[in-house]
Design a protein around this motif. Sequence first.
Motif, PDB file in Angstrom:
ATOM      1  N   ASP A 108       0.830  -1.211   0.000  1.00 29.31           N
ATOM      2  CA  ASP A 108       0.000   0.000   0.000  1.00 29.31           C
ATOM      3  C   ASP A 108       0.861   1.257   0.000  1.00 29.31           C
ATOM      4  OD1 ASP A 108      -2.311  -1.480   0.001  1.00 29.31           O
ATOM      5  OD2 ASP A 108      -2.550  -1.449   2.182  1.00 29.31           O
ATOM      6  N   ARG A 109       1.986   1.202   0.701  1.00 31.66           N
ATOM      7  CA  ARG A 109       2.861   2.373   0.775  1.00 31.66           C
ATOM      8  C   ARG A 109       3.328   2.801  -0.608  1.00 31.66           C
ATOM      9  NH1 ARG A 109       8.805   2.609   3.746  1.00 31.66           N
ATOM     10  NH2 ARG A 109       9.126   4.878   3.570  1.00 31.66           N
ATOM     11  N   VAL A 110       3.719   1.836  -1.423  1.00 33.09           N
ATOM     12  CA  VAL A 110       4.209   2.134  -2.770  1.00 33.09           C
ATOM     13  C   VAL A 110       3.069   2.518  -3.703  1.00 33.09           C
ATOM     14  CG1 VAL A 110       5.278   1.086  -4.813  1.00 33.09           C
ATOM     15  CG2 VAL A 110       6.308   0.763  -2.551  1.00 33.09           C
ATOM     16  N   LYS A 111       1.968   1.777  -3.660  1.00 31.67           N
ATOM     17  CA  LYS A 111       0.847   2.065  -4.559  1.00 31.67           C
ATOM     18  C   LYS A 111       0.256   3.453  -4.310  1.00 31.67           C
ATOM     19  CE  LYS A 111      -1.594  -1.717  -3.845  1.00 31.67           C
ATOM     20  NZ  LYS A 111      -2.683  -2.726  -3.996  1.00 31.67           N
ATOM     21  N   LEU A 112       0.236   3.871  -3.050  1.00 30.87           N
ATOM     22  CA  LEU A 112      -0.303   5.190  -2.738  1.00 30.87           C
ATOM     23  C   LEU A 112       0.657   6.315  -3.122  1.00 30.87           C
ATOM     24  CD1 LEU A 112      -1.925   4.404   0.727  1.00 30.87           C
ATOM     25  CD2 LEU A 112      -3.140   5.029  -1.367  1.00 30.87           C
ATOM     26  N   HIS A 113       1.957   6.007  -3.150  1.00 29.97           N
ATOM     27  CA  HIS A 113       2.953   7.041  -3.447  1.00 29.97           C
ATOM     28  C   HIS A 113       2.998   7.393  -4.932  1.00 29.97           C
ATOM     29  CE1 HIS A 113       6.652   9.370  -2.941  1.00 29.97           C
ATOM     30  NE2 HIS A 113       7.138   8.726  -3.997  1.00 29.97           N
ATOM     31  N   PHE A 114       2.818   6.385  -5.799  1.00 28.64           N
ATOM     32  CA  PHE A 114       2.953   6.615  -7.237  1.00 28.64           C
ATOM     33  C   PHE A 114       1.587   6.774  -7.894  1.00 28.64           C
ATOM     34  CE2 PHE A 114       6.866   4.422  -6.068  1.00 28.64           C
ATOM     35  CZ  PHE A 114       7.822   5.228  -6.678  1.00 28.64           C
TER      36      PHE A 114
END
Length: 870
Positions: free
Chosen positions: A214-220
């Motif tokens: 989730d951390r990566v998907k929300l960042h990009f």
Amino acid sequence: MAESAVGAVLGNVSTLAVQETTLLCGVSLEVEFLKDELKRLQGFLRDANNKRRRGDESIVVLVSQIRDVAYEADNAIEAAENMQKRNRLKKGFMGAIARYARLPSDLTTLHEIGVEIQRIKRKISDIFESANRLKIVDLGNTSIENVHLDDEFQLDYGPMHQNIEEIVVVGFEGEYKEIAGKLVEAEKSLSAISIVAMGGAGKTTLARKVYTSDRVKLHFDTIAWVTVSQKYKVIDLLKDILKQIMERRDESIDKMDEYEVGKKIHNLLFKKRYLVVLDDVWETDTWEQLNRTITAFPDATNGSRILLTTRKEDVARHVQMPTYVHSLKKLDEERSWELFSRKALPLYKRSAIAHVDEFEKLGRKLAKKCDGLPLALAILGGYLYKNLNKQAWTDILLDWPATKNGEMMQNILARSYKDLPNHYLRSCFLYIAAFPEDYEIYVSDLMELWIAEGFIPHTRNHKLEETARKYVAELAQRSLVQVTGRSEAHGWIEKIRVHDILRDWCIEEARKDSFLVVIDKTSGQVGAISTDITISYRYCYQHFNGQNLQASRNLRALIGFHLRSISLPKLRFLRVLHIEDSSLRDSSRAIGGCIHLRCLKLIRCRRVTLPSSIGQLLYLRTIDMRNTHALVPKSMWNIPSLRHVYLSDEFFPPRGVHQNELKTFRLKLTVENATFATMGKVFNLDMMMFLGQMTQLTDLSLRCEPKVWVTRSRMPSEMVNILANMPHLVDVELHRFDVLDKFPESHHFPQSLRRFSLEADSIQQDPMPVLEKLPCLVVLRLSGYTGQTISCSDGGFPRLQNLWLTSFHNTKEWKIEAGSMPKLSHMILDEFSKMRKAPEALLHLPSLNLLELNGMPLISVGEDSTHRRS
């Protein structure tokens, strides 16, 4: 794989109506004799295979002969039964003659079959003489009718979800946090993170864990993943990336050249923060090749990233941008044990294991032997989980070869393969070698191939598909396949991959056993063409260009990927024809004579023509023409065994046919053919009548994807009423209606429905009060509602878990009563442009753990505010 051959043939013979005295007109007794002799051969095979495993090469020829004679018997028996089936389907005066007398052509066929059976009997007699000479004894065997899945192995669903894809991060928590941190750090310029390690060390699994966090998907703003591998085409990689980053499907991508695709990617990514994963890169110039016609991946100084995995450090450092190289270390002793124990001694199982401490002592020593490689740990752990006795664990420890990593993996794989509970499952596993490297395999496709080949036995209380799914789950439990997707509606495994190391092992094992030959022109010949002594009955060709395919006349399966201008040979005994991404010549001529064909898959192929005689292929179960433009002959619908049909474009509903045994019907009209005129011919009263008599359907998909400027080229609203005639439907996809002004009452929907996806330009009636009454609905996707309010009542949607609502542009209010959607866990709200306040009841849904808001204004939920997620 002679055991598999004989078992499959016996299973097939047992399903034929050989008991009918009229069936073979004097050949019936011969068929029963062949069946009994094949059962005897099964008993001899047990001893023959034992001797062969001990290195007795004189047995190889005999085992091959047993397999050959089994297939020849199968062909002869089925040819006779085919003649009888054909006669029963004839109508009128000639039909009466065919049913009660013998046409000259039938007598000729029966004579030829009788001669063939006599020849087979002589071969069987010679085999028994050879067996006696070689001192092979009949060890006996359970007949195919008495093989029960639950007796073969008890599938334990506990660790099934602990596939290596999901648990390898146990050993890499630090690396996971470090790589995720590098991806989202404040550095603005485009940069790369490279993960380097040997095969089997967990590079891809770690990268995927980061990619899906989730951390990566929300960042990009947008993300894409492609697997590069040793053999790749730049244009294919770019098209794959473009399809992932586009918000809407666009069939025109397939016609773009490399420059056009690169430019489109550049334009879409220029104003977005993006992440692109290049998995399994082998060549140092791959990045330059991807940008050779145009800079497809721009540096907009907004924190975009490239994540790369490779086995080679020079590849990791060659990317022409700031690069952080992370060398993935092997697991240390303690982390190796933690990963191994989760597979071999899962926590939920330990309380039932006597003397578990002794297993732990042995397990720690075995885990240490795996030299920190997650793949070895997972496969060995899966094997030992199935063999929970101390003697087996001790024997492995004592027999452990003092070899290098490659040989160690080979030994672990061989042991796990031999431990599979039956020869059917071993055949199913080796069959996966036919798919290209890093190919994501849809389980539904794989099961259809297995069933067509006869690798799924008929068992009491199990449908063939149920048994096949248990086989997939067993392979996953043993970490022999990697689970990459599960069905939201059913929970079962939907997509799998096979690790490169396992695939290479399967290819070699299949070649040695003359089970399957894999030939790949991009890297030279992978498998060797069969010798005069042993014949392979399955060929897989990959990346062939402008050549005639060569195969033995007795071939049972022909599989191909990326073949260009290939002329298909005439293969009379073919059971499986599976071709993807290819251009074919003479397809009609080749297919027309395959009377034994069970599975015909021509996916994303060009220049395909189906023969008008296809209706004579009376064993055909699956016709898959996804994204292949070919006119479907009316005669196809007369095939009594047809169960699964996937079509694209050139389809017009036939009149006067009855396919009331069909289980799957999927029709996709794409950009080129979806004009107003085409829609008028397809979605009319004939289509309503055609679909209305498919009362046994469990899976229905009707998709219309016309050009955006073509108006009113959609399904008529009456089309939704056909669901009332399909009580067994489980999965339904209806895309796209023009105006859907009224929903049927809930009791007119199939009560077994688990997944429902519906898209329209305008849904005018609130669908919730109708759909919430469906007792089994698990997944719901709706698009195009134009009303201002929607309502969900107490007790509504009792089993719903996934809800996706999109293009609800006019909706201002959503009323949710307490007690509604008690099991909802994942909700996506997309393009609710006029909603200013979400229902406070969202905060009190007891099972909700993920809420995604896309394309929405600032809204409030109770006293809290949630910004849109773009």
